[in-house]
Scaffold this motif. Structure first.
Motif, mmCIF file in Angstrom:
data_model
loop_
_atom_site.group_PDB
_atom_site.id
_atom_site.type_symbol
_atom_site.label_atom_id
_atom_site.label_comp_id
_atom_site.label_asym_id
_atom_site.label_seq_id
_atom_site.Cartn_x
_atom_site.Cartn_y
_atom_site.Cartn_z
ATOM 1 N N LEU A 1 36.978 9.890 28.726
ATOM 2 C CA LEU A 1 36.069 9.594 27.623
ATOM 3 C C LEU A 1 35.043 8.563 28.089
ATOM 4 O O LEU A 1 35.411 7.548 28.700
ATOM 5 C CB LEU A 1 36.876 9.032 26.442
ATOM 6 N N VAL B 1 31.214 14.306 22.664
ATOM 7 C CA VAL B 1 32.135 13.951 21.578
ATOM 8 C C VAL B 1 31.448 14.218 20.229
ATOM 9 O O VAL B 1 30.313 13.759 19.999
ATOM 10 C CB VAL B 1 32.570 12.466 21.684
ATOM 11 N N PHE C 1 35.795 23.447 21.155
ATOM 12 C CA PHE C 1 36.928 22.578 20.844
ATOM 13 C C PHE C 1 36.566 21.844 19.555
ATOM 14 O O PHE C 1 35.383 21.563 19.324
ATOM 15 C CB PHE C 1 37.175 21.538 21.955
ATOM 16 N N GLN D 1 48.444 15.988 31.490
ATOM 17 C CA GLN D 1 46.988 16.056 31.382
ATOM 18 C C GLN D 1 46.354 14.777 31.867
ATOM 19 O O GLN D 1 46.981 13.717 31.856
ATOM 20 C CB GLN D 1 46.592 16.142 29.909
ATOM 21 N N LEU E 1 40.560 13.635 15.368
ATOM 22 C CA LEU E 1 39.899 14.461 16.382
ATOM 23 C C LEU E 1 39.214 15.681 15.765
ATOM 24 O O LEU E 1 38.895 16.642 16.459
ATOM 25 C CB LEU E 1 40.909 14.881 17.451
ATOM 26 N N VAL F 1 34.046 12.581 15.247
ATOM 27 C CA VAL F 1 35.153 11.909 15.960
ATOM 28 C C VAL F 1 34.798 10.441 16.190
ATOM 29 O O VAL F 1 35.636 9.551 16.005
ATOM 30 C CB VAL F 1 35.462 12.641 17.292
ATOM 31 N N PHE G 1 53.649 19.641 29.605
ATOM 32 C CA PHE G 1 52.882 19.591 30.854
ATOM 33 C C PHE G 1 52.114 18.268 30.884
ATOM 34 O O PHE G 1 52.355 17.402 30.044
ATOM 35 C CB PHE G 1 51.977 20.830 31.006
ATOM 36 N N GLY H 1 32.916 18.341 26.866
ATOM 37 C CA GLY H 1 31.873 18.455 25.852
ATOM 38 C C GLY H 1 31.378 17.088 25.425
ATOM 39 O O GLY H 1 31.863 16.062 25.886
ATOM 40 N N THR I 1 34.667 18.301 20.346
ATOM 41 C CA THR I 1 33.412 18.165 21.101
ATOM 42 C C THR I 1 32.390 19.200 20.625
ATOM 43 O O THR I 1 32.741 20.293 20.207
ATOM 44 C CB THR I 1 33.672 18.368 22.618
ATOM 45 N N GLY J 1 38.100 21.481 30.709
ATOM 46 C CA GLY J 1 37.254 21.670 29.538
ATOM 47 C C GLY J 1 36.546 20.358 29.243
ATOM 48 O O GLY J 1 37.011 19.283 29.636
ATOM 49 N N ALA K 1 33.436 13.844 26.772
ATOM 50 C CA ALA K 1 34.880 13.826 27.017
ATOM 51 C C ALA K 1 35.234 15.056 27.833
ATOM 52 O O ALA K 1 34.495 16.045 27.841
ATOM 53 C CB ALA K 1 35.644 13.835 25.696
ATOM 54 N N PHE K 2 36.336 14.955 28.523
ATOM 55 C CA PHE K 2 36.808 16.115 29.288
ATOM 56 C C PHE K 2 38.324 16.061 29.363
ATOM 57 O O PHE K 2 38.930 15.013 29.105
ATOM 58 C CB PHE K 2 36.188 16.129 30.698
ATOM 59 N N GLY K 3 38.920 17.192 29.666
ATOM 60 C CA GLY K 3 40.382 17.232 29.761
ATOM 61 C C GLY K 3 40.798 18.270 30.784
ATOM 62 O O GLY K 3 40.162 19.312 30.925
ATOM 63 N N MET K 4 41.866 17.929 31.515
ATOM 64 C CA MET K 4 42.368 18.903 32.506
ATOM 65 C C MET K 4 43.886 18.846 32.583
ATOM 66 O O MET K 4 44.489 17.811 32.270
ATOM 67 C CB MET K 4 41.751 18.623 33.883
HETATM 68 C C1 2U9 Z 1 38.275 12.132 22.339
HETATM 69 C C2 2U9 Z 1 37.379 13.123 22.030
HETATM 70 C C3 2U9 Z 1 37.342 14.263 22.758
HETATM 71 C C4 2U9 Z 1 38.955 15.878 25.550
HETATM 72 C C5 2U9 Z 1 38.735 17.286 25.979
HETATM 73 C C6 2U9 Z 1 39.148 19.326 26.724
HETATM 74 C C7 2U9 Z 1 37.822 19.437 26.418
HETATM 75 C C8 2U9 Z 1 39.944 20.423 27.272
HETATM 76 C C9 2U9 Z 1 42.098 21.165 27.978
HETATM 77 C C10 2U9 Z 1 42.032 21.370 29.435
HETATM 78 C C11 2U9 Z 1 43.242 22.113 29.861
HETATM 79 C C12 2U9 Z 1 43.474 20.764 27.660
HETATM 80 O O1 2U9 Z 1 45.207 20.584 29.549
HETATM 81 S S1 2U9 Z 1 44.476 21.530 28.856
HETATM 82 O O2 2U9 Z 1 45.169 22.562 28.197
HETATM 83 N N1 2U9 Z 1 41.204 20.145 27.491
HETATM 84 O O3 2U9 Z 1 39.466 21.505 27.485
HETATM 85 N N2 2U9 Z 1 39.645 18.089 26.460
HETATM 86 S S2 2U9 Z 1 37.251 17.984 25.837
HETATM 87 O O4 2U9 Z 1 38.132 15.603 24.486
HETATM 88 C C13 2U9 Z 1 38.211 14.452 23.797
HETATM 89 C C14 2U9 Z 1 39.103 13.479 24.122
HETATM 90 C C15 2U9 Z 1 39.133 12.311 23.381
HETATM 91 C C16 2U9 Z 1 38.340 10.899 21.559
#
Ligand code: 2U9
Length: 341
Positions: free
Chosen positions: A212, A286, A248, A208, A139, A290, A206, A284, A251, A282, A305-308
C-alpha cells in the motif's frame, strides 16, 4: 576341574577387545551373574572334599585375574577412544551437524520484503482472526459480496462476536491507515485463509504479501513503475510486465499483472501455457471509499495497492507443481532449496 580352570584362563587371557561393545560382551560372558566364572563356582560343590580348598583358591585366582584383565581392557579402550576424539587435535575435521534448511516460502517472503524495503516500504503485521470491518466493510465489500459467504470464508466465534479468519492481509493495511496519516508506504506479509477443498492447486490457507502506498499525487504511473522495478528485481533485469484490466472491490481502476516468462524467454513453454506471460499479482488505485472509511481524505490523498500470493511466486521460481508440498514438512522437499552446508 583344574584343567577346566586352566583352559578357561587360556581362553580369557587371549581375548582381544576392539571397542565398548566387546568390553561389555566380555563382562557379561565371564563376569556376569550368570557368567562362566560364576558357573564354575557353582560346580565347586561336586568337587571331592579333599580337593575343595585347592580348587576354591584356583577359582578365586581365576575370578581376580579375569576382573583385573577386564579392568585393563577397560582402561585401554577408554584412553584410546579419548585420544580418537581428542579435543587437543586441532587438525581433526569437525563433526558435521545436520542443520535445518529455510522453507521456500520464507525465502521468497524475505526476498520480496528486501526488494520493497530498498524503496522505503516498511513491514506491517496484524491479527489472523479479524472482525467483519477490517476484513470486509472497510475494504468496500458490498453486504452481499460472495466472499462474505460461509463457503468462501472461515468464521469463528470469539465471545459473542462472529469473527473471520482473514481472507487477505489488506485488513492489516486498514489498521495502518486508521492509526496513521499519509505518507504511508508499507507491505504486509502473512498467512490468509479461504474455505477451499485442498488439492494440488488450492489450499485452505496460503501466504500473501500486499502493498500500500498513499500520499499526495500518487498515480497509476507510479504503480506501474513500482511493479516493473519489483519484477526486474525478482525475475531479473530482462523481465517486463503487462497489465490487464480487472476488478476488485477495494481498488478502482484495477489490474492484473503478468511478467514475461523467464523460463522460456517468452518463447512459450508449458509453465506459461505457451502465452509467454505468467500472472503474478493484482493491483489498482485504492478506491476513495476505502481511504475515507479509514479516515483519510480522498480529496487530498490518493494511493495504490497490490497483492500477490507467495506460493504462486515460489512455484514459478522453484518449479513446484503441488501446493500441498509447502505444508507437508517433508524434509526431502524442504532441503532442496538451501545449498548443502
Ligand atoms: C488496502 C486497499 C487495497 C490489495 C490488492 C490485489 C489487488 C490482488 C490477490 C493476488 C493473488 C490476492 O493472493 S491473491 O489471491 N490480490 O489481486 N490485492 S489490490 O489491495 C488493497 C490492500 C489494502 C487498504
Amino acid at each position: 576341574m583344574k584343567e577346566k580352570i586352566e583352559l578357561l584362563w587360556n581362553e580369557i587371557s587371549s581375548a582381544t577387545l576392539q571397542n565398548q561393545q566387546d568390553l561389555e560382551a566380555f563382562r557379561i560372558k565371564y563376569l556376569g551373574s550368570k557368567g562362566v566364572v560364576k558357573e564354575l563356582f557353582g560346580e565347586l560343590k561336586n568337587v571331592p572334599n579333599e580337593a575343595k580348598r585347592e580348587v576354591g583358591q584356583l577359582l578365586n585366582t581365576l575370578r581376580n585375574d579375569t576382573e583385573q584383565f577386564y579392568e585393563q581392557w577397560k582402561e585401554k579402550l577408554a584412553s584410546s577412544s579419548v585420544s580418537k576424539q581428542s579435543t587437543q587435535d586441532f587438525y581433526r575435521p569437525g563433526n558435521s551437524e545436520q542443520v535445518g534448511s529455510r522453507h521456500p516460502l520464507s525465502m521468497v517472503r524475505s526476498e520480496i520484503i528486501e526488494i520493497f524495503s530498498r524503496i522505503g516500504y516498511t513491514v506491517s503485521e496484524g491479527p489472523e482472526i479479524e472482525d467483519d470491518w477490517h476484513n470486509f466493510s472497510a475494504l468496500n465489500f458490498p453486504p452481499e459480496h460472495p466472499a462474505r459467504d460461509m463457503q468462501d470464508t472461515f468464521f469463528v466465534e470469539k465471545g459473542e462476536k462472529e469473527m473471520a479468519l482473514r481472507t487477505h492481509t489488506s485488513s492489516v493495511q486498514v489498521r495502518v491507515m486508521e492509526n496513521s496519516q499519509p505518507p504511508i508506504r508499507t507491505i504486509s506479509p502473512g498467512r490468509v485463509y479461504r474455505n477451499e477443498a485442498i488439492s494440488a492447486r488450492a489450499h485452505c490457507f496460503f501466504h500473501q504479501v500486499e502493498g500500500l502506498y498513499i500520499d499526495k499525487h500518487v498515480s497509476f504511473a507510479d504503480l506501474k513503475q513500482t511493479l516493473l522495478y519489483f519484477a526486474k528485481e525478482l525475475f531479473g533485469e530482462k523481465a517486463v510486465i503487462r497489465m490487464r484490466p480487472s476488478y476488485f472491490p477495494f481498488t478502482e481502476p484495477s489490474a492484473e499483472v503478468d511478467v514475461s516468462c523467464t523460463i522460456c524467454n517468452s518463447k512459450g513453454c508449458n509453465v506459461c501455457k505457451y502465452t509467454g506471460w505468467l500472472e503474478i499479482l493484482g493491483c489498482g488505485m485504492v478506491d476513495p471509499n476505502v481511504l475515507e472509511a479509514s479516515g483519510i481524505d480522498s480529496k487530498v490523498y490518493s494511493g495504490f495497492a497490490f497483492g500477490m500470493g507467495i506460493e504462486r511466486i515460489s512455484q514459478l521460481k522453484y518449479k513446484v507443481n503441488d501446493l500441498r508440498l509447502y505444508s507437508e514438512n517433508d524434509v526431502r522437499f524442504l532441503k532442496q532449496f538451501t545449498p548443502e552446508m
